[in-house]
Design an enzyme around this catalytic site. Structure first.
Site, PDB file in Angstrom:
ATOM      1  N   GLY A  31       0.803  -1.226   0.000  1.00  0.00           N
ATOM      2  CA  GLY A  31       0.000   0.000   0.000  1.00  0.00           C
ATOM      3  C   GLY A  31       0.830   1.267   0.000  1.00  0.00           C
ATOM      4  O   GLY A  31       2.024   1.247  -0.262  1.00  0.00           O
ATOM      5  N   HIS A  37       4.442   1.486  -8.078  1.00  0.00           N
ATOM      6  CA  HIS A  37       3.391   0.462  -8.007  1.00  0.00           C
ATOM      7  C   HIS A  37       2.479   0.556  -9.235  1.00  0.00           C
ATOM      8  O   HIS A  37       2.091  -0.464  -9.814  1.00  0.00           O
ATOM      9  CB  HIS A  37       2.510   0.670  -6.766  1.00  0.00           C
ATOM     10  CG  HIS A  37       3.219   0.521  -5.464  1.00  0.00           C
ATOM     11  ND1 HIS A  37       3.401   1.567  -4.591  1.00  0.00           N
ATOM     12  CD2 HIS A  37       3.761  -0.568  -4.871  1.00  0.00           C
ATOM     13  CE1 HIS A  37       4.028   1.143  -3.508  1.00  0.00           C
ATOM     14  NE2 HIS A  37       4.263  -0.145  -3.650  1.00  0.00           N
ATOM     15  N   ARG A 187       8.533   4.578   1.574  1.00  0.00           N
ATOM     16  CA  ARG A 187       9.271   5.084   2.743  1.00  0.00           C
ATOM     17  C   ARG A 187       9.886   6.460   2.511  1.00  0.00           C
ATOM     18  O   ARG A 187      10.377   7.067   3.464  1.00  0.00           O
ATOM     19  CB  ARG A 187      10.363   4.085   3.136  1.00  0.00           C
ATOM     20  CG  ARG A 187       9.817   2.813   3.785  1.00  0.00           C
ATOM     21  CD  ARG A 187      10.957   1.936   4.276  1.00  0.00           C
ATOM     22  NE  ARG A 187      10.506   0.879   5.139  1.00  0.00           N
ATOM     23  CZ  ARG A 187      10.375  -0.388   4.766  1.00  0.00           C
ATOM     24  NH1 ARG A 187      10.621  -0.754   3.514  1.00  0.00           N
ATOM     25  NH2 ARG A 187       9.964  -1.303   5.641  1.00  0.00           N
TER      26      ARG A 187
END
Ligand code: PAF
Length: 282
Positions: A31, A37, A187
């Site tokens: 997520g 992604h 991150r």
């Protein structure tokens, strides 16, 4: 777009799709989605009839003292992004759905996973292999898509698939970078403004390394030294966990740079640990 939380309900639904002859492409994620992604999703959409994306922050791949609790999460935002991409199915289980009380079976790859991330994050790949195999069993994909950003992870999963005769094709997709070269990662939100600036050091070190190789440098150890010396100029890189030039298939230190090598790097900044890699062109 259909959202499933219950593993068995999703498996039943997928079995029905398969009986109708539909191929299934799968993008596993934790997520907090970014363009990296979404590039996997786009690739999966091109190559399959149905695309499934999972969103699950997997506790077993985080070590003690790592960032499991503060890992960024925003399911509503993720669902909006996936809907826009035309994803068919999202699987967003709860921890108890994936690891019910009494869970006691794990999967471990024991060769490619030992060094680099394996050394600095003991148990990490055991958690990754376990959750990925569980997800494969639930989603039953024909193809599954992983980013090259986590290059060692990609190799470990390919090895698991081969060793355990799993009936799924693993597709590795190129790293997606910000304009200044920083590899996209969920991150990156941890980085302060100044850390974010200095985080481009990794990409810059790859540019330097690539230039040196183009000029004829072939000794991997000398190249590693050059990269380390470059990274040391950035005060917010507080620690270099590793800088290594490895063979792409073995992930062992290369003896000579011949055109099938990758640089793997992991460094620590005050608020985040960064990993990145670069395929060397000769
Ligand atoms: O790369 C990731 O985001 C995770 O390691 C994965 C493959 C989704 C397993 O939790």
């Amino acid at each position: 777009m259909q959202v499933f939380q219950n593993p068995q309900e999703l498996t039943n639904f997928i079995k029905k799709l398969k009986r109708e002859g539909k191929s299934v492409g799968f993008v596993p994620t934790m997520g907090y989605l970014h363009n990296g992604h979404l590039s996997l999703v786009r690739c999966a959409k091109k190559e399959n009839d149905t695309v499934v994306v999972s969103i699950f922050v997997n506790p077993t791949q985080f070590g003690k003292g790592e960032d499991f609790d503060r890992y960024p999460r925003d399911l509503d935002r993720d669902l909006r992004l996936l809907q826009k991409e035309g994803v068919d199915i999202v699987f967003a289980p709860q921890i108890e759905d994936m690891y019910p009380e009494g869970f006691s079976t794990f999967v471990e790859e024991t060769k490619l996973s030992q060094r680099w991330e394996g050394e600095f994050r003991p148990g990490h790949f055991k958690g990754v292999c376990t959750i990925v195999l569980k997800l494969f069993n639930i989603v039953k994909p024909d193809k599954a898509y992983f980013g090259e950003k986590d290059f060692q992870q990609l190799k470990v999963i390919q090895k698991m698939v081969k060793d355990l005769n799993l009936d799924v094709e693993i597709v590795g997709c190129p790293i997606v970078r910000e304009d200044d070269g920083l590899a996209m990662s969920s991150r990156n939100v941890y980085l302060s403004e100044e850390e974010r600036k200095q985080a481009t050091a990794l990409y810059q070190s790859f540019q330097l390394a690539q230039k040196l190789v183009k000029e004829g440098l072939r000794d991997p150890r000398r190249l590693e030294e050059e990269i380390i010396n470059f990274l040391k100029k950035f005060p917010l890189i507080k620690r270099i966990d590793y800088v290594t030039v490895v063979g792409e298939d073995t992930l062992e230190p290369a003896e000579e740079i011949k055109g099938k090598e990758r640089i793997l790097v992991a460094v620590r900044m005050p608020s985040a640990r960064l990993i990145d890699n670069w395929k060397l062109e000769v």
